[in-house]
Design a protein around this motif. Sequence first.
Motif, PDB file in Angstrom:
ATOM      1  N   UNK A  11      24.382  27.086  57.719  1.00 32.62           N
ATOM      2  CA  UNK A  11      24.488  26.078  56.784  1.00 32.62           C
ATOM      3  C   UNK A  11      23.181  26.148  55.944  1.00 32.62           C
ATOM      4  N   UNK A  12      21.849  26.648  56.467  1.00 29.05           N
ATOM      5  CA  UNK A  12      20.633  26.472  55.738  1.00 29.05           C
ATOM      6  C   UNK A  12      20.859  27.627  54.495  1.00 29.05           C
ATOM      7  N   UNK A  13      21.338  28.705  54.768  1.00 29.08           N
ATOM      8  CA  UNK A  13      21.567  29.909  53.987  1.00 29.08           C
ATOM      9  C   UNK A  13      22.275  29.502  52.756  1.00 29.08           C
ATOM     10  N   UNK A  14      23.422  28.482  53.030  1.00 23.75           N
ATOM     11  CA  UNK A  14      24.423  28.207  51.857  1.00 23.75           C
ATOM     12  C   UNK A  14      23.982  26.840  51.185  1.00 23.75           C
ATOM     13  N   UNK A  15      22.692  26.254  51.715  1.00 26.22           N
ATOM     14  CA  UNK A  15      22.470  25.037  51.085  1.00 26.22           C
ATOM     15  C   UNK A  15      21.973  25.195  49.725  1.00 26.22           C
TER      16      UNK A  15
END
Length: 460
Positions: free
Chosen positions: A365-369
């Motif tokens: 989730x963090x990387x795609x944010x």
Amino acid sequence: MKTKVLLFFLFVSFQSLFSQEIQGSWAGSLSIQGTQLPLVFNIQKNGDLYQTSLDSPMQGAKGIPIKETTFANNELQLAAPNLNLKFSGHFNGTSIEGIFVQNGGSIPLVLTRKLNDTPVLKRPQEPKPPFDYPIEEVVFVNPKDKNTLAGTLTLPKNKKDFPVVILITGSGVQNRDSEIFGHKPFAVIANDFAQKGIGVLRLDDRGVGGSSKGTPEDTSASFATDITAAVDFLSAKGFKKIGLIGHSEGGLIAPMVVVQNTKVQFVISLAGPGITIDQMMLLQSQSIAKSQGATSAQIEASTAFNKKVYAYIINYNGSNLKADFQPYIKEEFIKLTQKQGLTETQIDEFVAQQTRSITSPWYVYFLKFNPELYWSKLKIPVLALNGSLDLQVKATENLAGIQAYLTKAGNKKATIKELPGLNHLFQEAKTGSTAEYSTIEQTIAPVVLDTMSNWILGLK
């Protein structure tokens, strides 16, 4: 972000312990990037079995369990598979000399029996009781995820109609003081603000202190619901001037909450992301590697590797990320390290550890944010601060991104500042290297405290 650095220091070295009678505490210091990191290993014997825990006093970490401990013929073996750690040490009669290994890297450590208490770290800004302002211990429930949150609410003395801020921690599990490297920055902020006429609510993260445990599926979006619940909690108590202050990942969560909760009236971002996370992480790894003496060729190779890994995660549309990612990263890692002579075991250990970390729901989730999705919707007052020596969230690029997104939103109440000479923790630093965090006695630069409080109190 912050926590990744913590894990590197805490778990990138280990070592040995034992004697003919090895029970007790053994202390030593790891030399990491020119900084000494004290560690204490506590050994107990239960029948014929040994049990070990690890303390890292400088980081405020105690009782970290070591799953496997064996001692025979003056040889100590320690292993923590969940942390991908191994240690082998030899007891020579007065000390334990050994090697800690993680992900193919090794660091020597000499341990001696701990006779005295670990020296108290000098943290002159840490507030000490008695306090001359109201302090309330609070507990409430996040109605969305049904988890309990516990924290401390500090209020200015003899004041009415004052602003109250909610402090949001960065990446990783932290207590309400955002304790890191022996520093308690949120306690310092709360104490400073209370004396200036600003209330502060600071919370234990899920699974820490009085807050209930989270789940393996938790992401930044989950944590945003905690902060939304905190906003509603303050509103129900009658507070109207409610703001958010988020550090690092907390600076990513803050605009998410604003979009979800109209009760928030202002936001302060402390080293919050202002560009896509993959870009931010690439800049971070390049800056930290350079500070550690990596060559241009090494940085270029690792950057190319990281780009491929990030792109794979971001673009993946299959049904089993973990299973598909593991052979991919192994192939790419072998290409990257083919001249380094790593063993198959070392390669497999790295691949297993990276797969567990990078394919976790939080990391994906963090990387795609994309911060633009939220900053570009904010019209309330925003103060965005970064230190010029921040190696983890680079000031120039991230502040420019936040500025551009707020301009897109038509926000005319934004203040963007790069503060010279400050690192990611907003300490006055020399290089900004992560190795400096624990050695600097200052917890947070006074200019940061004054900049924030003056801005809040100046809002109309």
